[in-house]
Write an enzyme that holds these catalytic residues in place. Structure first.
Site: not given
Ligand code: UN1
Length: 493
Positions: A173, A248, A282, A383
C-alpha cells in the site's frame, strides 16, 4: 486524466469500491490524476494471489530470483529520468533530489540482486561427532508493505527487494499522495518478468487498506514507514496477532557544531540537511546544537546563505527548495512556528507561508530558523516535517550529547569538529541509529542498515544486510550421520 489502478494477480484493476480520489501536484495545485480507493475485498484478493504465487516462488533458487532483480535494476536505470519527473510532479522534491531518490532504488536493486548469491547463514561445528549443523534463512510468506510519500520509490525498494529476493510475496500500500511512482515501480516488476501475484499494489487509505493488511491472518509481517502515532497502532494490532512488524518512524535529528568546526562546511551540511526535501525527510536536520563560542558566527553565516535558496517548482533545475506535500502540512508547519514564537524562541529568518511570484498556487514555506531555543520547547522536541530549524546553545560536547539524546526519537545525528578524539566520543555516545561526522544528518547509503533507536523504531532496520532479518526466519538444521542416537548435552558430557 491519468488513473492509478491496483495491480493484483498480474492485472491492473479498478478498486472494488469504484471510488477514486484526486492526486495533486504540490507545486502548482493542479490535479494530475485520480487514484483508486480500495477496500478489504481488494486486500483479500491481493493476499490470495500473493499466497498462491509465493508457494512456487519460495522454491525458485535465490540466484534465479535475483536474475529478475537485476532486470529490475536495469529497467529502473533506463526509466530513471521518467520516474524522477513523475516523482517531482506528485511529491514536489526538486528534480536533482528526485533523481537521487530513483538512484537509491537502483542501488538497492543491484545490492539485493547480489544477495541472491549470498543470503548467508552459518555453518558451525556440532558438539557431537559425525553431526553437521547449519542455519539457513527461509522466507516468512507474505510481506505487507506500507510506505510514505516522502521517499515513495526508495523506501518501497528498501522493503520490496529484500522481501522478494528472500522468497516472499508482497502486498504493497503506497501513500495516497504518490500513486504514479508506485505504478511506475510495479510496472518495472511486471516488465522484468516477475511471476504474477508476487507483487500486488493496493491503493487506498491507511484506515481501510492499511488496517485490513495489518489484520489479515495471511499477511505474516508488516513493514511500515510513517508517523509514530500510526506505527504504534500497527504494533498493537499486529502484536496481538503475533505478527512481526518493522517500524520506521519519526526523527528530531540534530547537528552539533563544536567550536573547532569548519563553519563553512557546517553551514553547507546544515542547509542541505534542514532544507533539502523541504525538511520532509525522516533524517532532516531540525536542531542545531552549537557551542556558545561560535554561535553568533554560525548564525550570521546561515542567515546570509539561506537567502540564496530559491523556492519554486522542483522541475526547474535552478530551484533549491520545493513545496511541502499538502495544505494541511503547510498549516501544521505554520502552527509550529507560532508555537515557537509563543514559547519565546527568536525567529531569525523565514517563519511564513511563501506566496510571492505565484508560489501561492502551491504549498510553499519559507526556510525558517529559530534561535535561542531551549531543549524543553516543543519546537525542539516534536517532529515538524518541514523547513524549520531550531538553534540551541551549549557549553561543551557533553552538554551537546545530552541535548542530542534528550528527545524521544533516535534516527540520525551529526557532529562537526576537527578533533578526532571528540568525534569518536560523539560516535560512542550519540544515541541514534545513524551518526555522521563532518556531514549533515541526511544521505544514508543503501548497503548500511537504516533505522533508529527509541521512538524512531522497534529495533528493526530497513536496507543493508539487516533488512534480510525482517523478511526471513532462521531455520537451524542438524544432520546426524553417526547412524546412532546421539543425545546433545548428555552423551558428550
Ligand atoms: C526518509 O527520510 O525516510 O538518508 C528516508 C537519507 C535518504 C533516505 C531518507 N537516503 O536522507
Amino acid at each position: 486524466m491519468n488513473k492509478y489502478l491496483n495491480f493484483i494477480n498480474g492485472e491492473w484493476r479498478e478498486a472494488s469500491s469504484g471510488e477514486s480520489v484526486p492526486v495533486t501536484n504540490p507545486a502548482t495545485g493542479e490535479v494530475i490524476g485520480m487514484v483508486v480507493q480500495s477496500t478489504q475485498e481488494d486486500v483479500d484478493a491481493a493476499v490470495q494471489s500473493a499466497k498462491l504465487a509465493q508457494k512456487s516462488w519460495r522454491l525458485v533458487p535465490a540466484p534465479k530470483r535475483a536474475e529478475i532483480l537485476y532486470k529490475v535494476a536495469y529497467l529502473l536505470q533506463e526509466r530513471k529520468e521518467e520516474l524522477s519527473q513523475t516523482l517531482t510532479q506528485e511529491m514536489g522534491k526538486v528534480i536533482s533530489e528526485a533523481r537521487g531518490e530513483v538512484q537509491e532504488a537502483i542501488d538497492m536493486a543491484y545490492y539485493m540482486a547480489g544477495e541472491g548469491r549470498r543470503l548467508f547463514g552459518d555453518t558451525v561445528p556440532s558438539e557431537l561427532q559425525n553431526k553437521f549443523a547449519m542455519s539457513v534463512r527461509v522466507p516468512i510468506g507474505i510481506a505487507g508493505l506500507i510506505t510514505p510519500w516522502n521517499f515513495p520509490i526508495a523506501i518501497a525498494s528498501w522493503k520490496s527487494l529484500p522481501a522478494l529476493v528472500s522468497g516472499n510475496a508482497v502486498v504493497w500500500k503506497p501513500a495516497t499522495e504518490t500513486p504514479a511512482v508506485a505504478q511506475g515501480f510495479v510496472k518495472i516488476y511486471e516488465d522484468a518478468g516477475l511471476p504474477k501475484g508476487l507483487v500486488n499494489l493496493v491503493n487506498g487509505s491507511g484506515s481501510v487498506v492499511g488496517n485490513a493488511m495489518v489484520e489479515h491472518p495471511d499477511i505474516d509481517l508488516i513493514s511500515f514507514t510513517g508517523s509514530n502515532e500510526v506505527g504504534k497502532q500497527i504494533n498493537e494490532r499486529a502484536g496481538a496477532l503475533l505478527k512481526r512488524t518493522s517500524l520506521e518512524m519519526g526523527g528530531k535529528n540534530a547537528v552539533t557544531v563544536l567550536e573547532d568546526a569548519d563553519l563553512d562546511l557546517a553551514v553547507d551540511g546544515i542547509l542541505w540537511g534542514a532544507f533539502g526535501t523541504s525538511g520532509q525527510r525522516c533524517t532532516a536536520s531540525s536542531r542545531i546544537i552549537v557551542h556558545e563560542k561560535v554561535k553568533a558566527e554560525l548564525e550570521r553565516k546561515l542567515v546570509e546563505r539561506i537567502g540564496e535558496l530559491k523556492l519554486g517548482n522542483g522541475l526547474d533545475e535552478t530551484v533549491n527548495v520545493g513545496p511541502v506535500i499538502n495544505r494541511s502540512s503547510l498549516e501544521r508547519i505554520d502552527e509550529y512556528v507560532k508555537i515557537g514564537q509563543a514559547e519565546g524562541a527568536k525567529l531569525l529568518v523565514g517563519g511564513r507561508i511563501a506566496t510571492e511570484n505565484g508560489l501561492n498556487q502551491g504549498n510553499f514555506y519559507a526556510p525558517t530558523i529559530f534561535t535561542d531555543v531551549t531543549p524543553d520547547m516543543r519546537i525542539a522536541k516534536e517532529e515538524i516535517f518541514g523547513p524549520v530549524l531550531s538553534i540551541i546553545e551549549v557549553k561543551s560536547l557533553e552538554e551537546a550529547i545530552e541535548v542530542n539524546n534528550s528527545v524521544e526519537f533516535g534516527l540520525s545525528s551529526a557532529i562537526f569538529t576537527a578533533d578526532v578524539n571528540r568525534a569518536f566520543q560523539a560516535m560512542n555516545d550519540l544515541d541514534t541509529g545513524i551518526v555522521y561526522v563532518n556531514a549533515g544528518t541526511t544521505g544514508a547509503e543503501i548497503h548500511l542498515p537504516f533505522g533508529g533507536t527509541k521512538g524512531t523504531g522497534n529495533g528493526h532496520r530497513d536496507s543493508g544486510v539487516a533488512a534480510l532479518d525482517v523478511y526471513t526466519e532462521w531455520k537451524s538444521i542438524y544432520v546426524d550421520y553417526s547412524g546412532k542416537l546421539q543425545r546433545a548435552q548428555i552423551d558428550n558430557n
